[in-house]
Design a protein around this motif. Sequence first.
Motif, PDB file in Angstrom:
ATOM      1  N   ALA A 104       8.038   0.184   1.744  1.00  0.00           N
ATOM      2  CA  ALA A 104       6.838  -0.616   2.016  1.00  0.00           C
ATOM      3  C   ALA A 104       6.960  -1.990   1.358  1.00  0.00           C
ATOM      4  O   ALA A 104       6.580  -3.013   1.945  1.00  0.00           O
ATOM      5  CB  ALA A 104       5.595   0.108   1.499  1.00  0.00           C
ATOM      6  N   LEU A 105       7.515  -2.007   0.133  1.00  0.00           N
ATOM      7  CA  LEU A 105       7.720  -3.277  -0.573  1.00  0.00           C
ATOM      8  C   LEU A 105       8.723  -4.144   0.177  1.00  0.00           C
ATOM      9  O   LEU A 105       8.518  -5.354   0.339  1.00  0.00           O
ATOM     10  CB  LEU A 105       8.220  -2.997  -1.998  1.00  0.00           C
ATOM     11  N   PHE A 106       9.795  -3.534   0.674  1.00  0.00           N
ATOM     12  CA  PHE A 106      10.817  -4.269   1.422  1.00  0.00           C
ATOM     13  C   PHE A 106      10.231  -4.901   2.688  1.00  0.00           C
ATOM     14  O   PHE A 106      10.483  -6.067   2.992  1.00  0.00           O
ATOM     15  CB  PHE A 106      11.970  -3.320   1.786  1.00  0.00           C
ATOM     16  N   VAL A 107       9.435  -4.121   3.430  1.00  0.00           N
ATOM     17  CA  VAL A 107       8.818  -4.624   4.662  1.00  0.00           C
ATOM     18  C   VAL A 107       7.884  -5.784   4.351  1.00  0.00           C
ATOM     19  O   VAL A 107       7.869  -6.810   5.051  1.00  0.00           O
ATOM     20  CB  VAL A 107       8.057  -3.495   5.394  1.00  0.00           C
ATOM     21  N   THR A 108       7.102  -5.641   3.264  1.00  0.00           N
ATOM     22  CA  THR A 108       6.162  -6.694   2.873  1.00  0.00           C
ATOM     23  C   THR A 108       6.897  -7.967   2.471  1.00  0.00           C
ATOM     24  O   THR A 108       6.515  -9.076   2.879  1.00  0.00           O
ATOM     25  CB  THR A 108       5.271  -6.213   1.711  1.00  0.00           C
ATOM     26  N   VAL A 109       7.955  -7.819   1.676  1.00  0.00           N
ATOM     27  CA  VAL A 109       8.743  -8.980   1.244  1.00  0.00           C
ATOM     28  C   VAL A 109       9.391  -9.661   2.446  1.00  0.00           C
ATOM     29  O   VAL A 109       9.436 -10.894   2.525  1.00  0.00           O
ATOM     30  CB  VAL A 109       9.823  -8.551   0.214  1.00  0.00           C
TER      31      VAL A 109
END
Length: 277
Positions: A104-109
């Motif tokens: 989720a963090l990767f997608v957001t970044v």
Amino acid sequence: MTELLIFLIGVAVSAFGVLIGFGGGVFMVPILIIFFQFPIELAIGSAMCALLPASVISTAFNFREKSIDYVVASLLQPTSMLGTVIGAFLVAYMPVLQMQFLFALFVTVTGVYMLATYKKKQKKKKGMLYRINRMPTSFIRKNHSRHTAYRLNGSLLAFLGLCTGTLAGLFGVGGGFLQTPLMIKAFKIPSQIAISTSLFILIITSLTGISSHYWLGHIDWTRSLPLMLAFAVGALLGKGLLKKRASSQQSSERLIGVGLLLAGMSVVAHIFIKYDF
């Protein structure tokens, strides 16, 4: 009243999904669960059904506009399907919960990166991806109707399809919202061709998903059919908006960035629902 609200939300989600090439399933599933108390399996099955008419209608328009790259689709889809099976198998052996938060963090970044860089002009870089893209199995793709050309590496495309499919199987999400930005940023494919190709791939993905969910008993046609109609209307609306806006590369990348941010939040919502926090 509830059915009407689901229909209107489905139209809006589908229209936005068509504009950015994601389809909309990644947004619709948490909405159905959180706000309309759908069981998680039924929500996924209903969303998968809804994606089929939206992707078919979009692809019909895109076929007429000659904006689909069938070679890219044929390289991405087979390995993506294989990756989905691998990802589903890995669930039993990996710390999925922790990895889902990282995902989720990767997608957001990635969404933030798309929003931060969409105004910048493309520079001819000679970094790692540039060099890999010129290794053996690379070739030039030309779209004469759109007066554009771009270089692809078949092996790299197939490998990225495997990666996105594995993530999709591991985390229980569709891989389209990963493939579209990768096509644009990694291979410099024009945004409209990337979006159209992603929606074409979605036809195969949704057909496969519908078959498996039907076999598992996760589809209630009384709930799925109205949502399918809503997504069909949304696809028509999305294509109409796209024609009126005459979408540029920059505006498409901005919308995709927004979509990735929303997808990141959607994945987090999915985690909280799945693990009953």
